[in-house]
Each structure stands twice: as structure tokens, then as C-alpha cells.
Design an enzyme around this catalytic site. Sequence first.
Site, PDB file in Angstrom:
ATOM      1  N   ASN A   1     -10.243  -0.492   0.364  1.00 20.94           N
ATOM      2  CA  ASN A   1      -8.785  -0.332   0.321  1.00 20.94           C
ATOM      3  C   ASN A   1      -8.274  -0.847  -1.023  1.00 20.94           C
ATOM      4  OD1 ASN A   1      -6.027  -0.612   0.556  1.00 20.94           O
ATOM      5  ND2 ASN A   1      -6.069  -1.536   2.599  1.00 20.94           N
TER       6      ASN A   1
ATOM      7  N   HIS B   1      -3.348   7.023   2.964  1.00 19.59           N
ATOM      8  CA  HIS B   1      -3.795   5.717   2.457  1.00 19.59           C
ATOM      9  C   HIS B   1      -5.140   5.374   3.088  1.00 19.59           C
ATOM     10  CE1 HIS B   1      -4.062   1.618   1.384  1.00 19.59           C
ATOM     11  NE2 HIS B   1      -3.685   1.134   2.550  1.00 19.59           N
TER      12      HIS B   1
ATOM     13  N   CYS C   1       0.817  -1.225   0.000  1.00 18.23           N
ATOM     14  CA  CYS C   1       0.000   0.000   0.000  1.00 18.23           C
ATOM     15  C   CYS C   1       0.842   1.264   0.000  1.00 18.23           C
ATOM     16  CB  CYS C   1      -0.951  -0.001   1.184  1.00 18.23           C
ATOM     17  SG  CYS C   1      -1.951  -1.468   1.226  1.00 18.23           S
TER      18      CYS C   1
HETATM   19  N1  ACO Z   1     -18.050  -9.607   9.456  1.00 20.49           N
HETATM   20  C1  ACO Z   1     -18.482  -9.929  10.694  1.00 20.49           C
HETATM   21  N2  ACO Z   1     -17.656 -10.281  11.684  1.00 20.49           N
HETATM   22  C2  ACO Z   1     -16.332 -10.281  11.414  1.00 20.49           C
HETATM   23  C3  ACO Z   1     -15.810  -9.947  10.158  1.00 20.49           C
HETATM   24  C4  ACO Z   1     -16.724  -9.605   9.155  1.00 20.49           C
HETATM   25  N3  ACO Z   1     -16.334  -9.252   7.913  1.00 20.49           N
HETATM   26  N4  ACO Z   1     -14.467 -10.041  10.205  1.00 20.49           N
HETATM   27  C5  ACO Z   1     -14.148 -10.405  11.449  1.00 20.49           C
HETATM   28  N5  ACO Z   1     -15.275 -10.573  12.188  1.00 20.49           N
HETATM   29  C6  ACO Z   1     -15.396 -10.951  13.583  1.00 20.49           C
HETATM   30  C7  ACO Z   1     -14.194 -11.675  14.106  1.00 20.49           C
HETATM   31  O1  ACO Z   1     -14.295 -13.053  13.820  1.00 20.49           O
HETATM   32  C8  ACO Z   1     -14.273 -11.385  15.592  1.00 20.49           C
HETATM   33  O2  ACO Z   1     -15.216 -12.260  16.162  1.00 20.49           O
HETATM   34  P1  ACO Z   1     -14.959 -12.874  17.624  1.00 20.49           P
HETATM   35  O3  ACO Z   1     -14.927 -11.705  18.556  1.00 20.49           O
HETATM   36  O4  ACO Z   1     -16.139 -13.757  17.823  1.00 20.49           O
HETATM   37  O5  ACO Z   1     -13.653 -13.590  17.526  1.00 20.49           O
HETATM   38  C9  ACO Z   1     -14.877  -9.978  15.646  1.00 20.49           C
HETATM   39  O6  ACO Z   1     -15.494  -9.756  14.362  1.00 20.49           O
HETATM   40  C10 ACO Z   1     -13.862  -8.894  15.898  1.00 20.49           C
HETATM   41  O7  ACO Z   1     -12.769  -9.079  15.011  1.00 20.49           O
HETATM   42  P2  ACO Z   1     -11.527  -8.147  15.085  1.00 20.49           P
HETATM   43  O8  ACO Z   1     -10.508  -8.604  14.107  1.00 20.49           O
HETATM   44  O9  ACO Z   1     -11.119  -7.971  16.514  1.00 20.49           O
HETATM   45  O10 ACO Z   1     -12.166  -6.763  14.590  1.00 20.49           O
HETATM   46  P3  ACO Z   1     -11.520  -5.340  14.580  1.00 20.49           P
HETATM   47  O11 ACO Z   1     -12.387  -4.417  15.317  1.00 20.49           O
HETATM   48  O12 ACO Z   1     -10.053  -5.357  14.878  1.00 20.49           O
HETATM   49  O13 ACO Z   1     -11.653  -4.933  13.036  1.00 20.49           O
HETATM   50  C11 ACO Z   1     -10.314  -4.811  11.058  1.00 20.49           C
HETATM   51  C12 ACO Z   1     -10.973  -5.719  12.070  1.00 20.49           C
HETATM   52  C13 ACO Z   1     -11.408  -3.990  10.359  1.00 20.49           C
HETATM   53  C14 ACO Z   1      -9.609  -5.675  10.018  1.00 20.49           C
HETATM   54  C15 ACO Z   1      -9.321  -3.862  11.763  1.00 20.49           C
HETATM   55  O14 ACO Z   1      -8.476  -4.578  12.617  1.00 20.49           O
HETATM   56  C16 ACO Z   1      -8.482  -3.098  10.777  1.00 20.49           C
HETATM   57  O15 ACO Z   1      -8.961  -2.276  10.015  1.00 20.49           O
HETATM   58  N6  ACO Z   1      -7.159  -3.321  10.789  1.00 20.49           N
HETATM   59  C17 ACO Z   1      -6.274  -2.706   9.848  1.00 20.49           C
HETATM   60  C18 ACO Z   1      -6.289  -3.514   8.621  1.00 20.49           C
HETATM   61  C19 ACO Z   1      -5.634  -2.823   7.476  1.00 20.49           C
HETATM   62  O16 ACO Z   1      -5.655  -1.618   7.399  1.00 20.49           O
HETATM   63  N7  ACO Z   1      -5.090  -3.609   6.587  1.00 20.49           N
HETATM   64  C20 ACO Z   1      -4.497  -3.181   5.428  1.00 20.49           C
HETATM   65  C21 ACO Z   1      -3.316  -2.294   5.708  1.00 20.49           C
HETATM   66  S1  ACO Z   1      -1.973  -2.560   4.710  1.00 20.49           S
HETATM   67  C22 ACO Z   1      -2.575  -2.509   3.236  1.00 20.49           C
HETATM   68  O17 ACO Z   1      -3.422  -1.686   3.011  1.00 20.49           O
HETATM   69  C23 ACO Z   1      -2.094  -3.497   2.206  1.00 20.49           C
END
Ligand code: ACO
Length: 319
Positions: free
Chosen positions: A276, A246, A110
Amino acid sequence: MTMRILGTGSYVPERIVTNDDLAQIVETSDEWISTRTGIHERRISQGGTSRLAAEAARRALEQSGVKPEELDLILLGTSTPDNCFPSGACEVQGALGAVNAVAYDISAACSGFIFALNTAQAFFQAGIYRTALVIGCDVLSKIVDWEDRSTCVLFGDGAGAVVVRREEGPAFQMVMGSDGGRAASMVCPSRTNDNFLTGRKPEVGYTSMEGQEIFRFAVKKVPECAEELLEKNGVDREEIKYFVLHQANYRIVEAIAKRMKLPIDRFPMNIERYGNTSGATIPILLDELNREGRLNRGDKIVLAGFGAGLTWGASLLEW
Ligand code: ACO
């Protein structure tokens, strides 16, 4: 020597996939995706990376008035090229007829567009090239597991491009960094076979990541990197019209604005429409700001990205 943006362009595929569409494929909901990420829909490509990149490039060239044969350099920031070789940049060069350019890809996930833009700027500062086309393009849909709800809801496909030219004027300092010690926090494995020994066919895996680790990394690193950029250039944050970051998650952008003690309206966003798009998010957003008439000559803008690698980088532009 300074770098001036002469034109911007972007291209996103026509096919819109909404959160409700994804809820038909994996166990998720519009409510979960939009509150956790800010994403409402994304575009999914039926064609490859080079086609999207070439279309964005054509639009940037058209706006700039620069002819393809005037280009000295074509850099494509991508981590989803269509082939191991030729590079996507060479395919774009062929499509445009930019016969006088040297063309190659830059792989920094990214951060790819920022790394490519800073590379063009370094060539300008060294007096080596005069006119460059810098593209950020990714087709993440190729490497996303559409059965994995923790990643598939986040990404989309798209391309953005700028035409830049060397001009007389003060050179801006840039910032880039990487931490290969944290490479495992976001991975898409590929070509990992020993096919001479095993007889296995080459293969590409799916994207996986430690979501919360990436979240924390971005919220800490991007403000540090932006502050370092401003300090190196002797520019006060109040002089910056927009921080074009980003687009990975609106909550990341919000947390960065808060950490930098700046109002959120200085951090434009379009993640709700595209998700993204990796290396493409920054140039797509820049193109939208430009075409909406929100950028005026003399405005100072900070671009900053982060991504797998881990990598991060920032550039200062004067419009
Ligand atoms: N729909 C419903 N539930 C979901 C989903 C979904 N799509 N995905 C995960 N869950 C569930 C999980 O299983 C978990 O359930 P559990 O509590 O029963 O175990 C719960 O939701 C919470 O999951 P978390 O991973 O803790 O959720 P979080 O609030 O951290 O959000 C997210 C996840 C959106 C991915 C966040 O961590 C994030 O944005 N991180 C940064 C990711 C990023 O920016 N990546 C790319 C950067 S680098 C690049 O761009 C190449």
C-alpha cells in the site's frame, strides 16, 4: 469542459523489501502477509517524498510532450511531505522548472490522488486552468513503526503522476466524501506538542489503525461511491473497462468486486509488488495499465480511493 489525460508516469524506489526480509525484523511470515493482504514485496525509499514525486512527474511530462512551463497547476496528494513547509508540490515545481504553475499539496491520506485529480477537474470545469500535473506520492516508511507487525507489513513507498488538460466536451461529475467523526480509526500523530509551554521538541508519531474497521469501511464505501459516480454520470457499470481502486489489500478489492457483482478481471491489481503506497497506488497502477497498452482511446475507467480521515472519492475518466 472535460479532462483528458495526456501522459502518465510513476516511480518506485529500487530497494525491494520482501516478506521474508520483514520476517527477520518482526514476528511474521510470508504466508501470513501474502494470504491476508496479497503483498509479496514492497519498495522502500532512501530519499524523500519530493524526489520520488518529481521523478514520476518527469516521466508523465515526457510521455505527454508537455513542457514544464506549460503547466498552470501542480497538485500533490500526499500525507508524508518532507517538510511542514514548503509544500512538496512547490519542491516539485522547483525541480521541474514549472515557472508558470501554482503548486500546493492536498492532504487526504490514501484518497489524496483522487482528491487532487478532482480538484484539477473542478478548476478545468470552472475554466480557470488549462494544463495540470497531478501527483500521488507517499513515503509511508518514514511514519511506520518497523517494530509493529500489524502495520509495517502493509505499506511501501512510491509515486505516480498524470498530466491532464482541459478540452471541449461533456464534464464528468465526481464524488468525494469524508467522515471526521471516524478520524481515530487511522492516525499518524504529529506536531502535537505545545513546545512553547513544555519545551518539548516537535515530533512525528507512528501510523496506527483499526485494521478490521478500515476493511469494513472500504468494502462498504467504495462500491457506494462508485455506484453514485456512475449514476451521477448516467453511465452503466458494463461500460467501464477498469475499476482502478486504491491498493490496500487484495481481499478488499475482491470483496468490492463481489459486492458490485462484477468479474475480478475488471479490477486490475499490483499490490503484490508494491504494498500500500497510500496516495500513489492509483496513479502507479494507471501508469502500468497505460504503458502495457491496456488502455485505448474512448475507454471509460473509474478510479476510486479511500483512506484515513476517513476520506473516500471516485473519478470517471474517458481515455
Ligand atoms: N504477522 C503475523 N501475525 C499478525 C500480523 C503479522 N504481520 N499482524 C497481525 N497479526 C496477528 C494478530 O496479532 C492477530 O493475532 P491474535 O489472533 O493472536 O490476536 C491475528 O494475526 C489476526 O489479526 P487481525 O488484525 O484480526 O487480522 P486480519 O485478518 O484483520 O488482517 C489486516 C489484518 C491485513 C490489517 C486487515 O484487517 C486489513 O487489511 N485491514 C485494512 C487495512 C487497510 O487497508 N489499511 C489502510 C487503509 S487506509 C490507507 O491506505 C492509508
